[in-house]
Design a protein around this motif. Structure first.
Motif: not given
Length: 462
Positions: A129-136
């Protein structure tokens, strides 16, 4: 008168009784006696013709049965022996339970590892989830960079307009067309526009850190040509740390899962099972004992495959090769014959006996009670075919010195001939000796037969 009649009747009765006997005696006396005929005393023997053909001679030797392999069973973990399921001398199959070890300590470790796996799964989900937020966030940052770039352009346009207006007003002020106060106001506006340009440029420079071509180059990547490719590269570049965190979380989860598999294997190995089909030769521990990985629990013999170990004399070795077929005979009262093949010929001779060790691997012997150590008689087919006389096995006998022989019939007389057996199979025997094709050989010879004995011949087909 009555007495005379009685005497006459008695005389008549005696005459009737004696008359047949007197007649027989008279007849015998009148018959001419003839001499008895001589009986034929020549014995009748069955004979069969000798056939010559190519055969593979056999080498007969003696040896003992031995097991192919021995397996020692050790525990993989330290634990107390709870139960033993087999006895010494008992036959076992692959996978059969031999002993049960205490598994409570390993079960506790398994429960702890299951809890650790649950924690590692949660950490992996969080990192994802942190990676997804980082991409956003990276995508949002690129939008902000574009916005800051547009704002800088706008500030520069405003600055250029103010600078141009200030230049014209200064020219008019020089000829007295514009008041000094207006020039001062424009000068203030000019400074403010210049400051805004500088602030917009600084803001853009700050936002582009990590999103510049130089950053792509420093990461060892080629600078993309298209805008879409450049955006994808920049997103991956600015989320690399989050990618690494996710990989670490996944690695930790895999490590915990691997530990669980190891524990499950150890738990399964507390049920000690036989690795082979064989016989329990010995047992190393009793119930209640503390087993260690260095402590042997059982010794198993692989009796599913046996070999006959024997020896071949030096002069016979050239006739034997790896793969030669053999017949292994075991037992006397209840004889068992099993086929096999030569598996090993030792590359050296025993200096005392001048013989080499030979190992014959037995074929499938299921259904026969064969055990290591049994005495065997081994017949090995040689590799070189020879010309030999083939006759029925019933023609073979032994002389007074227990030497093998056969009887031949020539001109109605018996002649003994010493022979040696080359091979023996299917009721026929191949012999080496003074025999020729077509010779009449006696079948089922008796102990009373001797050289020169006159016989009558009955030819039979066998």
């Amino acid at each position: 008168m009555i007495r005379r009649q009685y005497s006459a009747l008695r005389i008549a009765w005696l005459v009737s009784r004696l008359l047949p006997a007197l007649t027989l005696i008279a007849t015998a006396g009148c018959t001419r006696s003839e001499p008895p005929q001589a009986k034929n005393t020549t014995p009748l023997v069955e004979v069969s013709a000798v056939h010559m053909q190519q055969v593979r001679p056999q080498i007969e030797t003696f040896g003992t049965l031995s097991h192919v392999g021995k397996v020692e069973v050790f525990p993989t973990t330290e634990a107390r022996v709870q139960a033993i399921a087999v006895k010494e001398g008992q036959s076992v199959t692959t996978g059969q339970l031999l002993a049960q070890l205490d598994s409570r300590r390993i079960e506790i470790a398994r429960d702890q590892t299951l809890a650790l796996i649950a924690s590692r799964r949660a950490a992996e989900a969080l990192a994802f989830e942190q990676l997804r937020e980082g991409r956003r966030a990276a995508e949002a940052q690129m939008i902000l960079i574009e916005k800051a770039s547009l704002e800088l352009e706008q500030r520069r346009a405003e600055y250029n307009a103010v600078a141009e207006l200030l230049g014209r007003r200064r020219q008019l002020h020089a000829i007295g067309g514009v008041a000094a106060s207006e020039i001062d106001a424009l000068q203030t506006q000019y400074q403010r526009s210049l400051t805004e340009v500088r602030q917009a440029a600084s803001d853009l420079a700050l936002r582009t850190i990590g999103y510049r071509d130089q950053d792509i180059h420093d990461a060892g990547l080629a600078i993309p040509v298209s805008t879409a490719q450049r955006a994808a590269v920049l997103i991956e570049l600015n989320t690399s740390t989050l990618h690494a965190r996710l990989e670490v979380a996944r690695a930790e989860l895999l490590s915990a899962q691997s530990e669980l598999r190891r524990i499950e294997v150890s738990l399964a190995e507390t049920s000690v099972r036989s690795p082979i089909d064989g016989v329990v030769a010995s047992r190393g521990m009793d119930v209640g004992g503390q087993a260690h990985p260095q402590t042997m629990l059982f010794a198993l013999l692989d009796t599913t495959r046996l070999y006959a170990q024997t020896s071949i004399r030096e002069e016979q070795l050239p006739l034997v090769a790896i793969g030669n077929r053999a017949q292994v005979h075991v037992g006397r009262r209840l004889p068992v014959t099993v086929g096999g093949s030569v598996q090993l010929i030792a590359p050296y001779l025993d200096p005392g006996s001048r013989s080499a060790r030979v190992r014959v691997l037995l074929d499938d012997h299921s259904g026969h009670l064969l055990l290591p150590g049994m005495f065997t008689r081994v017949e090995i087919d040689t590799a070189v075919p020879q010309q030999a006389a083939v006759v029925p096995l019933s023609a073979l006998s032994r002389d007074h010195a227990e030497q093998q022989q056969v009887f031949l019939v020539r001109n109605g007389q018996l002649f003994s001939t010493p022979v040696s057996v080359v091979s023996n199979a299917n009721g026929r025997v191949a012999l080496r000796g003074d025999l020729h094709a077509g010779d009449s050989i006696v079948l089922h010879p008796r102990s009373t037969y001797h050289d020169g004995m006159q016989v009558s011949v009955l030819e039979v087909q066998e």
